[in-house]
Design an enzyme around this catalytic site. Structure first.
Site, mmCIF file in Angstrom:
data_model
loop_
_atom_site.group_PDB
_atom_site.id
_atom_site.type_symbol
_atom_site.label_atom_id
_atom_site.label_comp_id
_atom_site.label_asym_id
_atom_site.label_seq_id
_atom_site.Cartn_x
_atom_site.Cartn_y
_atom_site.Cartn_z
ATOM 1 N N GLU A 59 0.830 -1.213 0.000
ATOM 2 C CA GLU A 59 0.000 0.000 0.000
ATOM 3 C C GLU A 59 0.859 1.255 0.000
ATOM 4 O O GLU A 59 0.542 2.244 -0.663
ATOM 5 C CB GLU A 59 -0.943 0.012 1.216
ATOM 6 C CG GLU A 59 -2.070 -1.008 1.137
ATOM 7 C CD GLU A 59 -1.628 -2.437 1.420
ATOM 8 O OE1 GLU A 59 -0.536 -2.618 2.017
ATOM 9 O OE2 GLU A 59 -2.348 -3.370 1.042
ATOM 10 N N HIS B 159 -12.741 -6.174 6.621
ATOM 11 C CA HIS B 159 -13.334 -5.744 5.348
ATOM 12 C C HIS B 159 -14.564 -4.897 5.638
ATOM 13 O O HIS B 159 -15.534 -4.927 4.893
ATOM 14 C CB HIS B 159 -13.689 -6.954 4.463
ATOM 15 C CG HIS B 159 -12.491 -7.771 4.089
ATOM 16 N ND1 HIS B 159 -11.946 -8.715 4.925
ATOM 17 C CD2 HIS B 159 -11.709 -7.745 2.992
ATOM 18 C CE1 HIS B 159 -10.887 -9.252 4.350
ATOM 19 N NE2 HIS B 159 -10.717 -8.684 3.177
#
Ligand code: TPP
Lengths: 335, 351
Positions: free
Chosen positions: B53, B121
């Site tokens: 990321e 999530h």
């Protein structure tokens, strides 16, 4: 002139390197004096990195935009900036947080340079973030195909951050290699923590080898060795489009920063003095020329300080300026 | 009618053809998958990044610095947290350089609960993003707004964060994107990658047109006189539903889709609250130091003497995570019945 000990470098280049190295040292010592006089809040900079930083700035393809080389530097980069054309007064304006400081307008610390006209990306305080950011400019340069390269520098301790590994991975993907010169200036310190005890690798440069990146360790206190290595590697990158890695061993001559006193250290090589002795011995320069070089830059530093001292400081109202592009309002009170 | 994933895909296609968007990248964003929510299928400029990321955000900053436009995706907002100092730097670069380097880049990332995504999530990012000075932050509640907001982000000279509510990725809207075929089966045949071998597949893009939703402009989705409900993203749809149900009982609920979190449309909120005197802010990020709290604070201090009831915030509970079992998730993020009972409660309050 005994050319063999100076590689192929001619007298003009040697003198230019020498002059810029002295200029950088005089300027950094001037910044420290400004700090000591209470005219600035903090000093950090590059005394000890002149032999590395000057050739780096001289050899790059200087200009604005992706057709030219990009610099993502850390906070010891005065020597490189002077080689690109930085004036003493602009460095001092940054040191004294003047509104006229072209890099930050009085918003950031010394050595946190930014000069878009030479593709000098803003120096940031957070260590190592420049490495993945550099991959982005290199990506655009690769797409453009003009053989321009991206140069990134940083300290040894910072290589423990994941961002350092990120750049090695991003730069070396097969078929998508990036035209980058990835470098580390190893001064064997991270503030007070010594290199010994924090590293298992023999050389930091060995980490690049694992990614099939051309890699070497050089004596960054020798401007001739540095110049030759940089020239070769920059050519390699321009010709192949692939990255190269240099670990340069350098000195840290005034400690970490003003936070640790900014006092001169005695037990490390002084690359400026050493190079000067070599040039004197080989009669590339004379004693008088050397003395004049130091004295002239000293005088320039004093004049530049007086100039910066007389200039305006940022206004309180300017805090919102440049939060958004074109000074679009970013203050919720005015939404 | 396009769903949100298709709308995002069409916006990116429009931008690569018309706005010189050069890179759309992130984990699994390129072929063959085209994104875990299929939002980047068939794009010419989409490529797979490394699984890193910080590498993604760092590269986006460098691409912007070198003058190209890019959209970088973080696969789930749950994994954006290790990039926060890079996001801060992206937001402060223009400011730190006294106006010299602006970074026109867009980061898009799916947010929120609602798909039984369990702890990693389901994270929200709107409150965190609102603290990233120098960024613009948007969050659509329907495909057309997703299309229009994403195009505005890509054109904007500042770093923009496009938060897409992951529970809405398959939800269709009520309005066609200009140029979109009227029959959703036609659209599917044109731009959805086939199951199985995709190596020879190419998207056939409909002749879609520009449609911009200006950043910082809210939209009234239900007009009403009695109470103002301000929300965005997934919960906006719940607020609309509650407003419609309560209408049958005679309630008059005004719902505002904020659409932009920063800069936000204060004039829309203010005008509505001046009319209704009552307000509820709804979002699913955790409720301590929540963005709704900022809005609630502002209403309280600036419109105090116009209020008929205490303004309220309904947000996620400040628990460490969204648990997988529905009992856990449903008791962590705002539910429809909670919106409803709070509206009743606020409306019942007598000054
Ligand atoms: C991410 C981050 N962590 C910590 C610091 C505080 N800090 C500033 S300089 C420094 C040491 C850096 O050492 P090194 O990377 O070897 O570079 P040097 O200063 O020796 O040139 C630290 C820990 C910081 N600036 N950024």
């Amino acid at each position: 002139m005994a050319t063999n000990q100076f590689g192929d470098l001619d007298k003009k280049t040697l003198t230019q390197i020498y002059q810029l190295m002295v200029k950088s040292r005089v300027l950094e010592e001037r910044l420290i004096k400004i700090y000591r006089a209470g005219e600035s809040y903090f000093w950090i900079g590059g005394p000890g990195e002149e032999a590395w930083g000057v050739p780096l700035g001289l050899l790059a393809r200087k200009g604005q935009g992706p057709a030219f080389d990009f610099f993502h530097l850390h906070y010891r980069c005065t020597p490189t900036l002077l080689s690109l054309g930085l004036t003493m007064v602009d460095s001092i304006r940054l040191m004294m947080n003047r509104a006229t400081d072209p890099s930050t307008g009085g918003r950031n610390f010394s050595n946190h340079y930014c000069f878009p006209q030479w593709n000098v990306a803003p120096v940031t305080s957070p260590l190592e973030v420049q490495y993945p950011i550099a991959c982005g400019t290199a990506h655009v340069q690769k797409r453009l195909g003009k053989k321009s390269i991206t140069i990134v520098t940083g300290g040894d301790a910072g290589t423990a951050e994941g961002d350092f590994a990120s750049s090695l991975i991003l730069a070396s993907r097969k078929g998508q290699e990036l035209p980058m010169l990835i470098t580390v200036q190893n001064n064997k310190w991270g503030i007070s923590t010594s290199y010994e005890g924090q590293h298992g690798e023999t050389n930091i440069a060995d980490r690049a080898k694992a990614f099939n990146i051309k890699s070497r360790v050089i004596n960054g206190n020798d401007p001739v060795e540095t110049y030759i290595a940089l020239k070769e590697d920059m050519e390699y990158i321009r010709n192949t489009g692939k990255p190269a890695f240099i670990e340069a061993h350098v000195s840290r001559l005034y400690g970490h920063s003003s936070a640790s006193g900014a006092n001169p250290v005695q037990n490390e090589i002084d690359p400026v003095k050493e190079f000067e002795q070599r040039l004197l011995k080989a009669k590339v320069i004379t004693d008088d020329e050397a003395k004049k070089t130091w004295a002239d830059f000293e005088a320039e530093g004093i004049r530049a300080t007086e100039q910066a001292r007389s200039e305006a400081v940022p206004t309180a109202e300017s805090v919102w300026d440049h939060t958004y592009a074109q000074n679009e309002n970013a203050d919720w009170r005015k939404f | 009618m396009a769903n949100m994933a298709q709308a995002i895909r069409m916006a990116l296609h429009y931008a690569e053809k018309n706005y010189q968007l050069k890179d759309v990248f992130g984990q699994d964003v390129g072929a063959p998958l085209g994104g875990v929510f299929t939002a980047t299928q068939g794009l010419e400029t989409a490529w797979n990044s490394t699984l890193d990321e910080r590498g993604i955000i760092g590269m986006a900053m460098g691409i912007a610095m070198a003058g190209d436009r890019c959209v970088a995706e973080i696969q789930f907002a749950d994994y954006i947290f290790n990039t926060i100092d890079l996001l801060k730097i992206a937001g402060n670069t223009l400011w730190c350089t006294n106006g010299q380097y602006n970074l026109p880049l867009t980061v898009m990332t799916p947010v929120g609960a609602g798909i039984r995504g369990s702890v990693y999530h389901s994270h929200s990012f709107d409150a965190w993003a609102s603290r990233l000075a120098g960024w613009k932050v948007v969050m659509p509640s329907n495909p057309l707004d997703a299309y229009g907001l994403l195009l505005s982000c890509i054109l904007d000279p500042n770093p923009c964060m496009f938060l897409n509510p992951k529970a809405l990725m398959r939800v269709r809207g009520e309005d066609l994107i200009p140029g979109e075929p009227a029959d959703e089966r036609d659209l599917k045949n044109l731009i959805d990658a086939p199951i199985g071998d995709r190596s020879k597949w190419k998207a056939k893009w409909p002749a879609i047109q520009e449609h911009l939703v200006p950043i910082g402009k809210a939209k009234i989705t239900r007009e009403g006189q009695q109470i103002t409900v301000v929300s965005y993203g997934r919960h906006l749809l719940l607020c609309n539903e509650v407003a419609d149900q309560l209408k049958a009982e005679g309630y008059s609920v005004e719902v505002i889709d904020l659409r932009s979190i920063y800069p936000y449309d204060w004039q829309a909120i203010k005008n509505s609250v001046l009319k209704t005197g009552r307000v509820l802010f709804v979002n699913e990020d955790t409720d301590v130091t929540n963005f709704g709290e900022h809005l609630c604070y502002r209403v309280t201090t600036e419109l105090f003497y116009h209020l008929m009831a205490a303004p309220k915030v309904l947000a996620g509970k400040n628990v460490p995570g969204i648990g997988l079992h529905p009992h856990l998730e449903d008791n962590s993020v705002p539910q429809k019945h909670e919106i409803e009972s709070l509206i009743r409660e606020i409306c019942a309050e007598v000054p």
